[in-house]
Design a protein around this motif. Structure first.
Motif, mmCIF file in Angstrom:
data_model
loop_
_atom_site.group_PDB
_atom_site.id
_atom_site.type_symbol
_atom_site.label_atom_id
_atom_site.label_comp_id
_atom_site.label_asym_id
_atom_site.label_seq_id
_atom_site.Cartn_x
_atom_site.Cartn_y
_atom_site.Cartn_z
ATOM 1 N N VAL A 193 41.144 63.939 60.695
ATOM 2 C CA VAL A 193 39.740 64.100 60.340
ATOM 3 C C VAL A 193 39.597 65.296 59.416
ATOM 4 O O VAL A 193 40.240 66.323 59.599
ATOM 5 N N THR A 194 38.790 65.095 58.382
ATOM 6 C CA THR A 194 38.440 66.201 57.490
ATOM 7 C C THR A 194 36.923 66.313 57.490
ATOM 8 O O THR A 194 36.228 65.388 57.934
ATOM 9 N N ALA A 195 36.421 67.456 57.007
ATOM 10 C CA ALA A 195 34.979 67.656 57.089
ATOM 11 C C ALA A 195 34.486 68.549 55.959
ATOM 12 O O ALA A 195 35.243 69.345 55.405
ATOM 13 N N GLU A 196 33.227 68.371 55.658
ATOM 14 C CA GLU A 196 32.587 69.166 54.616
ATOM 15 C C GLU A 196 31.297 69.774 55.166
ATOM 16 O O GLU A 196 30.754 69.320 56.174
ATOM 17 N N THR A 197 30.828 70.815 54.497
ATOM 18 C CA THR A 197 29.482 71.299 54.764
ATOM 19 C C THR A 197 28.864 71.717 53.438
ATOM 20 O O THR A 197 29.518 71.644 52.398
ATOM 21 N N CYS A 198 27.601 72.121 53.489
ATOM 22 C CA CYS A 198 26.874 72.456 52.261
ATOM 23 C C CYS A 198 26.381 73.900 52.340
ATOM 24 O O CYS A 198 26.150 74.423 53.429
ATOM 25 N N PRO A 199 26.155 74.520 51.181
ATOM 26 C CA PRO A 199 25.683 75.909 51.190
ATOM 27 C C PRO A 199 24.439 76.124 52.048
ATOM 28 O O PRO A 199 24.312 77.168 52.691
ATOM 29 N N HIS A 200 23.523 75.140 52.090
ATOM 30 C CA HIS A 200 22.304 75.390 52.876
ATOM 31 C C HIS A 200 22.590 75.500 54.364
ATOM 32 O O HIS A 200 21.855 76.166 55.077
ATOM 33 N N TYR A 201 23.664 74.877 54.833
ATOM 34 C CA TYR A 201 23.937 74.976 56.278
ATOM 35 C C TYR A 201 24.573 76.308 56.665
ATOM 36 O O TYR A 201 24.528 76.691 57.822
ATOM 37 N N PHE A 202 25.216 76.988 55.697
ATOM 38 C CA PHE A 202 25.738 78.312 56.063
ATOM 39 C C PHE A 202 24.859 79.443 55.541
ATOM 40 O O PHE A 202 25.183 80.613 55.708
ATOM 41 N N THR A 203 23.753 79.086 54.884
ATOM 42 C CA THR A 203 22.876 80.128 54.341
ATOM 43 C C THR A 203 21.521 80.174 55.047
ATOM 44 O O THR A 203 20.966 81.241 55.273
ATOM 45 N N LEU A 204 20.989 79.009 55.390
ATOM 46 C CA LEU A 204 19.626 78.947 55.917
ATOM 47 C C LEU A 204 19.599 78.467 57.360
ATOM 48 O O LEU A 204 20.540 77.828 57.831
ATOM 49 N N GLY A 256 21.393 70.967 44.400
ATOM 50 C CA GLY A 256 22.316 72.032 44.776
ATOM 51 C C GLY A 256 23.397 72.427 43.781
ATOM 52 O O GLY A 256 24.076 73.429 43.978
ATOM 53 N N LEU A 257 23.584 71.641 42.716
ATOM 54 C CA LEU A 257 24.747 71.883 41.855
ATOM 55 C C LEU A 257 24.730 73.262 41.208
ATOM 56 O O LEU A 257 25.769 73.878 41.014
ATOM 57 N N GLU A 258 23.541 73.769 40.882
ATOM 58 C CA GLU A 258 23.487 74.999 40.099
ATOM 59 C C GLU A 258 23.441 76.263 40.953
ATOM 60 O O GLU A 258 23.386 77.368 40.424
ATOM 61 N N THR A 259 23.420 76.091 42.268
ATOM 62 C CA THR A 259 23.396 77.269 43.142
ATOM 63 C C THR A 259 24.603 77.332 44.070
ATOM 64 O O THR A 259 24.830 78.351 44.719
ATOM 65 N N SER A 260 25.381 76.255 44.122
ATOM 66 C CA SER A 260 26.444 76.154 45.121
ATOM 67 C C SER A 260 27.482 77.264 44.992
ATOM 68 O O SER A 260 27.843 77.922 45.974
ATOM 69 N N PHE A 261 27.970 77.468 43.769
ATOM 70 C CA PHE A 261 29.026 78.467 43.605
ATOM 71 C C PHE A 261 28.523 79.857 44.009
ATOM 72 O O PHE A 261 29.173 80.576 44.766
ATOM 73 N N ALA A 262 27.349 80.222 43.491
ATOM 74 C CA ALA A 262 26.840 81.573 43.762
ATOM 75 C C ALA A 262 26.547 81.766 45.247
ATOM 76 O O ALA A 262 26.842 82.819 45.824
ATOM 77 N N ILE A 287 33.525 72.585 50.741
ATOM 78 C CA ILE A 287 32.100 72.803 50.497
ATOM 79 C C ILE A 287 31.641 71.782 49.465
ATOM 80 O O ILE A 287 32.292 71.608 48.428
ATOM 81 N N VAL A 288 30.564 71.111 49.777
ATOM 82 C CA VAL A 288 29.965 70.151 48.840
ATOM 83 C C VAL A 288 28.501 70.544 48.681
ATOM 84 O O VAL A 288 27.986 71.354 49.457
ATOM 85 N N THR A 289 27.838 69.965 47.689
ATOM 86 C CA THR A 289 26.425 70.328 47.541
ATOM 87 C C THR A 289 25.494 69.358 48.250
ATOM 88 O O THR A 289 24.411 69.728 48.651
ATOM 89 N N ASP A 290 25.898 68.078 48.350
ATOM 90 C CA ASP A 290 24.953 67.016 48.704
ATOM 91 C C ASP A 290 23.749 67.101 47.748
ATOM 92 O O ASP A 290 22.597 66.938 48.161
ATOM 93 N N HIS A 291 24.072 67.412 46.492
ATOM 94 C CA HIS A 291 23.046 67.519 45.433
ATOM 95 C C HIS A 291 22.118 66.306 45.508
ATOM 96 O O HIS A 291 22.544 65.180 45.276
#
Lengths: 306, 425
Positions: B252-263, B327-333, B302-306
């Protein structure tokens, strides 16, 4: 004078604002008792009731309140389904603004909709119930009823029984009552209890008896039949038996306790007829209190700054 | 072309290197102090103030094209991608028509080549029309370039069909990327069930709605001995389920998005529809577990789920607003700020989460700066602090709960197959 352009909920209103509304509402109620329906406070103002949910008593109450103060009133009813396909809330708000409407009284099935409208329009917005969020005029009329009976709200114990999860009345009452120094105990089926009600300041009880113990006010909440279909409880009969209020249970409350209910009541479900029609019931009185509270809300919201 | 003097994030740490790209590949790498000598007429780009990452890869993007071009197009979406530092993106099949056959997959690949920004890999639907009834044309889509299968936005309700999908997909070397949501538990919920759902009265959905399906997909993968990938993990309990499964050898592999570790769900307090996303923003406990999962490797990437939306889809009552974050333009930062500056990941680990891991999971070329690899490079200024302003997004989707937030780390240049596809003016 209120500090806010709108009355969206008691969570946002300050204690002083709540007290100001209640204090004026007492005077309005005196006027109503005296048969005075010819106020001039809202002369030249227009009030629109914009209801996206069915309601008879709240809407009628707001319209009477506005008319008794001399306002022009218009009511707009919208079936939610057609609105979702057609005009957006934001656009409807802009239209009412352009029609020079001074106050929009909105009821909406979605929490936060009045806040969205308030952000869009220049008119004052009064929330007449939004989703499961707030119903400030109902809580204020409950509080007015309590003040009439007990003099002041500070120190009162209020027990709320029933479907807390879906109840905007319970939330608004909790916020308002806490601000005025009352304590609030609740009891509900676990399926109809929101996950964090105690974090909002309520005492979540594990039985009706515990919630009612020593209560000055017992508030029943309407149970919607569709909750049964959603599997929240097996049947209305079982709900009545394990979560309803009858005269025997009422004895756990204080001797002089009053019973309130936002109405309309399902007789024999959340309250027995013995309770509804009994000496402790304040349910009918609440309706007149509602009119007075809404007159006070409309007056204070539209008062011109000097 | 030579990119001079960047701090290059490699497998062996960060080094000052010169990188020569030729015919779309990385042709040579040399320490900057030795230097690569430019050939006659060879273009040189001074990158001495920048950090070079292997071209970022986002394996979870919604391009909305075909069908919802008012929200995003392949052109604007890929412009947004390269501005965000992405050299390869995978686009989800919930278009109209759905990517459930080779025709739509072929269109997307062709259109992406035509607009020529970044590489676009379509993801096919698991079932026809994402209806959850019949398997879609998996073999045909694979031939047309689909790199994975997903019912994204939905869970395949029928467990037996899901098992068949995983087995049949494996014949074509494809993995299923699973959006985990038990519909009957969500039951119209629009936010996480907790303090803020209680406060706002917005309908909440409990963690179990996500966890039950995560557990189901893990059980299927384990029983069948096949790989599975879990999309946008948001719950602490989901992280734990995946951690335990990995520990006993489940693929099993897994992804998350910046909003889940930021907000957290505190963002819903004012009914801002830009905070509405699926799965919903959860509590601090969940946010911290997602970060912990990234740190210990439970969460691979890490993915954006843009999920770009038109303003009309968001400027409505909360419950009626569309789910999703552009999410594409904020993910890296956000990732750099929260995870590297936050002391969770090294630069190398961030590069893994945002480039090498998605390449590994999907079998894509890339993810490493090494001779012979495609010349996909992302250059960023890690010292630059900037404030998110959706009006400046090139994506059509201005829907972000990060508006007004100050972040650090800015993509300055994106190179795809040796060509500069984005360079900040």
């Amino acid at each position: 004078m209120l500090k806010h352009k709108d009355i969206l909920g008691l969570y946002d209103l300050e204690r002083e604002e709540i007290e100001e509304i209640l204090s004026l509402a007492h005077r309005m109620k005196d006027r109503l008792r005296a048969g005075d329906k010819h106020g001039t406070e809202l002369e030249g103002k227009s009030v629109t009731t914009l209801f996206y949910e069915n309601s008879t008593r709240t809407r009628t109450s707001f319209e009477y309140a506005a008319k008794f103060l001399g306002a022009h009133t218009v009511s707009v009813s919208v079936a939610t389904s057609s609105v979702r396909k057609g005009e957006t809330l934001v656009d409807t708000g802009k239209t009412l603004d352009a029609l020079r409407c001074d106050v929009i009284v909105i009821r909406h099935p979605v929490g936060g909709a009045p806040a969205l409208l308030a952000k869009t329009v220049g008119a004052h917005v009064i929330n007449a119930g939004d989703g499961m969020n707030e119903h400030p005029s109902q809580a204020l009329l409950d509080m007015l009823t309590m003040e009439e009976k007990f003099g002041s709200i500070g120190g009162l114990k209020v027990a709320i029984l029933g479907d807390i999860l879906h109840s905007r009345v319970a939330r608004s009452n909790l916020y308002g009552l806490k601000k005025l120094g009352a304590s609030v105990s609740v009891y509900a089926p676990r399926t109809l209890l929101p996950p964090a009600f105690s974090e909002l300041g309520a005492t979540v009880c594990s039985s009706r008896e515990e919630a009612l113990d020593g209560a000055d006010v017992v508030m029943g909440l309407r149970i919607q039949l569709e909750r049964q279909k959603a599997g929240n409880f097996p049947s209305l009969g079982e709900y009545a038996k394990y979560y309803g209020l009858d005269e025997a249970l009422l004895k756990y409350a204080k001797k002089g306790a009053i019973v309130t209910h936002p109405g309309p009541v399902n007789r024999g479900v959340e309250l027995t007829s013995g309770v509804i029609d009994g000496p402790q019931s304040a349910i009918e009185e609440q309706v007149t209190s509602g009119l007075a509270v809404r007159m006070a809300m409309l007056t204070l919201l539209t008062e011109e700054t000097l | 072309m030579i990119f001079y003097g960047a701090d290059v994030v490699t497998k062996d740490g960060v080094k000052k290197l010169d990188i020569r790209v030729k015919r779309g590949k990385i042709a040579a790498i040399a320490p900057a102090e030795e230097g690569l000598a430019a050939g006659r007429g060879e273009q040189v780009v001074d990158c001495s103030l920048l950090t070079a990452f292997p071209g970022l890869i986002d394996m979870h993007v919604h391009l909305r094209d075909p069908g919802f071009e008012n929200k995003e197009t392949i052109e604007t979406g890929t412009m947004s991608a390269v501005k965000g530092g992405f050299t390869q993106i995978c686009c989800m099949p919930n278009t109209k028509p759905v990517i459930d056959n080779k025709v739509v997959a072929t269109y997307i690949k062709a259109r992406a080549r035509e607009v020529g920004r970044c590489k676009v890999h379509p993801i096919g639907a698991i079932t026809e029309g994402q209806k959850g009834e019949n398997l879609s044309a998996i073999g045909g889509m694979k031939a047309a370039g689909v790199v994975a299968l997903s019912e994204d936005g939905k869970t395949v309700r029928n467990t037996s069909l899901m098992a068949n999908a995983m087995m049949y997909a494996s014949d074509f070397g494809l993995k299923c990327l699973c959006h985990c949501e038990d519909e009957s538990l969500v039951n119209g919920g629009v936010v996480h069930a907790g303090y803020y759902s209680t406060l706002t009265g917005l309908k909440g959905s409990i963690r179990a709605a996500e966890d039950i399906i995560i557990a189901r997909e893990i059980c299927l993968a384990e029983s069948l001995g096949l790989p599975v990938h879990i999309c946008h993990v948001s719950t602490y309990s989901g992280v734990q389920l995946i951690r335990e499964a990995k520990a006993r050898g489940v693929q099993v592999t897994a992804e998350t998005c910046p909003h889940y570790f930021t907000l957290t769900d505190a963002a819903i307090r004012d009914f801002d529809p830009d905070s509405k996303v699926n799965p919903p923003l959860r509590e601090e406990r969940d946010r911290l577990s997602v970060i912990e999962g990234l740190k210990d490797g439970t969460i691979d990437c890490i993915v954006t789920d843009h999920a770009p939306h038109h303003a009309d889809d968001k400027n409505v009552e909360y419950s009626y607003a569309a789910f999703g974050i552009s999410g594409l333009e904020t993910s890296f930062a956000l990732s750099y700020t929260m995870l590297v500056k936050g002391g969770v990941l090294t630069l190398g680990e961030l590069a893994d989460k945002m480039s090498a891991a998605p390449a590994r999971i999907l079998g894509l070329e890339g993810g490493e700066i090494a001779v012979g690899m495609p010349a996909d490079l992302t250059f960023a200024d890690l010292g630059e602090a900037w404030t998110v302003d959706p009006a400046k997004f090139v994506s059509k989707g201005k829907n972000t709960p990060f508006k007004g937030r100050t972040v650090t780390g800015r993509v300055k240049m994106t190179v795809v197959d040796g060509k500069i596809k984005y360079r900040e003016k």
